[in-house]
Scaffold this active site. Structure first.
Site, PDB file in Angstrom:
ATOM      1  N   ASP A  80      -1.009  -5.718   9.445  1.00  0.00           N
ATOM      2  CA  ASP A  80      -1.961  -4.688   9.041  1.00  0.00           C
ATOM      3  C   ASP A  80      -3.221  -5.391   8.541  1.00  0.00           C
ATOM      4  O   ASP A  80      -3.186  -6.100   7.527  1.00  0.00           O
ATOM      5  CB  ASP A  80      -1.328  -3.839   7.928  1.00  0.00           C
ATOM      6  CG  ASP A  80      -2.247  -2.720   7.456  1.00  0.00           C
ATOM      7  OD1 ASP A  80      -3.298  -2.497   8.087  1.00  0.00           O
ATOM      8  OD2 ASP A  80      -1.899  -2.069   6.454  1.00  0.00           O
ATOM      9  N   TRP A 109       0.864  -1.177   0.000  1.00  0.00           N
ATOM     10  CA  TRP A 109       0.000   0.000   0.000  1.00  0.00           C
ATOM     11  C   TRP A 109       0.903   1.230   0.000  1.00  0.00           C
ATOM     12  O   TRP A 109       1.793   1.332   0.856  1.00  0.00           O
ATOM     13  CB  TRP A 109      -0.869  -0.039   1.256  1.00  0.00           C
ATOM     14  CG  TRP A 109      -1.831   1.093   1.405  1.00  0.00           C
ATOM     15  CD1 TRP A 109      -2.597   1.643   0.422  1.00  0.00           C
ATOM     16  CD2 TRP A 109      -2.135   1.793   2.620  1.00  0.00           C
ATOM     17  NE1 TRP A 109      -3.368   2.648   0.959  1.00  0.00           N
ATOM     18  CE2 TRP A 109      -3.095   2.759   2.301  1.00  0.00           C
ATOM     19  CE3 TRP A 109      -1.692   1.693   3.934  1.00  0.00           C
ATOM     20  CZ2 TRP A 109      -3.629   3.617   3.251  1.00  0.00           C
ATOM     21  CZ3 TRP A 109      -2.222   2.541   4.872  1.00  0.00           C
ATOM     22  CH2 TRP A 109      -3.186   3.497   4.539  1.00  0.00           C
ATOM     23  N   LYS A 114     -13.447  -0.337   6.101  1.00  0.00           N
ATOM     24  CA  LYS A 114     -14.042  -1.080   4.982  1.00  0.00           C
ATOM     25  C   LYS A 114     -15.167  -1.992   5.445  1.00  0.00           C
ATOM     26  O   LYS A 114     -16.274  -1.944   4.909  1.00  0.00           O
ATOM     27  CB  LYS A 114     -12.985  -1.930   4.263  1.00  0.00           C
ATOM     28  CG  LYS A 114     -11.652  -1.252   4.057  1.00  0.00           C
ATOM     29  CD  LYS A 114     -11.726  -0.136   3.034  1.00  0.00           C
ATOM     30  CE  LYS A 114     -10.707   0.912   3.352  1.00  0.00           C
ATOM     31  NZ  LYS A 114      -9.539   0.995   2.569  1.00  0.00           N
ATOM     32  N   ALA A 152      -6.888  -4.602   7.409  1.00  0.00           N
ATOM     33  CA  ALA A 152      -7.853  -3.552   7.073  1.00  0.00           C
ATOM     34  C   ALA A 152      -9.074  -4.080   6.317  1.00  0.00           C
ATOM     35  O   ALA A 152      -9.962  -3.298   5.980  1.00  0.00           O
ATOM     36  CB  ALA A 152      -7.160  -2.463   6.244  1.00  0.00           C
TER      37      ALA A 152
END
Ligand code: PMP
Length: 387
Positions: A205, A124, A240, A207
């Site tokens: 991470d 990312w 999200k 998400a």
């Protein structure tokens, strides 16, 4: 002095968004922006969240600060959702989105003496910026071949030698942005052995829990990994899976031995206090209300299932397509919103200019930006630029 500041280049994605907006064609296709869209191209507030908001407005008794750790019950519930039983004794703090959690974690690493963060690439694009903002060095660790769409786990682990004991490595838990390629259980096991051998602090991470195969399935690998390592940092985002993007819902969790937890917690408090003092409440309160009410939780799970179902359907259509140089079946088997196509810059420009198909400069596509009605046109364009 302020006079000495140079103008920073704009975020490359913003440039694409602007070009898309200014394109007068009515049949243009936007695969650039990283938000979920339904078949009508909308990103509506989830029904369970709307109901939680309604209750909040009606019943919230005060707007005083939430306290240094943030909403503790929100953290307990989201921790349970992600880690199951094993998260109970993790240290946690609410954060300003997943991004804020990543930054808190990087600041904690630096304060603990870390100097480098290994970053499996591609990643990312905000990861390197966050790591550098915390005054840590980014060390790229190539691990993915975009042409064949395959992870090279041995190359990644070989890259661990570029770091020193106490340094970190960022690992995406599921639905990788921008690759869509997730680690298998075996690969998570190898990664656990690798980080322990080199004394690295893994930084997971997460998400997109629920965007891949399901709420539980998406975190199986990360849970297995966490059960094996003594230390870990985990950044969670509710942007999200709760559709709460702008409300900045996130949390940072740290797995550490019992005798170090008080120090970790107090350092996190100090970092947050000097930065934004207290986290925002609204999004976290919505998540708390949804997760603590069985009916609302069920409603949310069903909405999340529908979101995932739509992406799965799009991926199945991509998997069935035959495109000269692109391993479409692999892309179809990937998870989450994103995949990165093996395209050259000239092909990306041609897709945009000739066919009105927009993606990022690195050929990341948002699967959720591709409704069924646009699929044939997208595939035709892709065939044209790859033939
Ligand atoms: N990690 C990854 C890989 C992401 O893609 C994102 C959002 N684009 C985040 C973290 C952070 O999300 P947010 O700050 O919106 O919660």
């Amino acid at each position: 002095m302020l006079n000495d500041l140079a103008v920073k280049p704009p975020d490359p994605l913003l440039k694409i968004i602007k070009m898309f907006r200014e394109d007068p064609r009515t049949d243009k296709i936007d695969l650039g922006v990283g938000v979920f869209r339904d078949d009508n191209g909308a990103t509506p507030v989830m029904k369970a969240v709307k109901e939680a908001e309604r209750r909040l407005v009606a019943e919230q008794p005060t707007k005083t600060y939430v306290g240094q750790q943030g909403d503790v019950e929100f953290q307990r519930l989201i921790g349970e959702l992600t880690f199951g039983e094993q998260g109970r004794d993790f240290v946690s703090i609410q954060a300003v989105g997943g991004t804020g959690a990543l930054r808190l974690g990087c600041d904690l690493l630096r304060d603990s003496g870390a100097r480098r963060v290994l970053l499996p690439t591609p990643s990312w694009p905000n990861h390197p910026a966050i790591i550098r903002a915390a005054r840590l060095e980014v060390v790229g660790a190539p691990f993915f071949d975009v042409a064949t769409q395959q992870i090279d786990i041995d190359a990644l682990i070989a890259g661990f030698a570029k770091a020193e004991k106490g340094d970190s490595i960022i690992l995406q838990g599921c639905c990788h942005n921008p690759l869509g390629a997730d680690f298998s259980r075996q690969q998570w096991e190898k990664l656990a052995d690798g980080v322990m051998k080199h004394g690295l602090i893994p930084f997971i991470d997460l998400a997109y829990q629920g965007f891949g195969d399901g709420l539980e399935q998406d975190v199986e690998g990360a849970r297995l990994f966490l059960s094996r390592v003594p230390h870990a940092i985990i950044a969670l985002s509710g942007a999200k899976n709760f559709g709460l993007y702008r409300e900045r819902v996130g949390a940072l969790f740290v797995k550490a031995p019992a005798q170090t937890r008080a120090a970790v917690q107090s350092n996190l408090f100090a970092i947050a206090r000097a930065n934004y003092s207290m986290p925002p409440d609204h999004g976290a309160s919505c998540v708390r209300l949804v997760l603590s009410d069985p009916a609302l939780k069920q409603m949310w799970i069903e909405e999340l299932d529908a979101i995932r179902g739509q992406m799965k359907k799009t991926r199945a259509a991509l998997a069935a397509a035959r495109i000269n140089s692109i391993p479409m079946s692999r892309i179809g088997a990937q998870r989450g919103m994103f995949s990165t196509l093996p395209l050259e810059e000239a092909q990306i420009v041609r897709l945009r200019e000739e066919f009105g198909v927009y993606m990022t400069d690195l050929a990341r596509i948002n699967i959720a930006g591709l409704p069924e009605r646009d699929m044939e046109r997208f595939l035709t364009a892709l065939r044209a630029v790859t033939s």
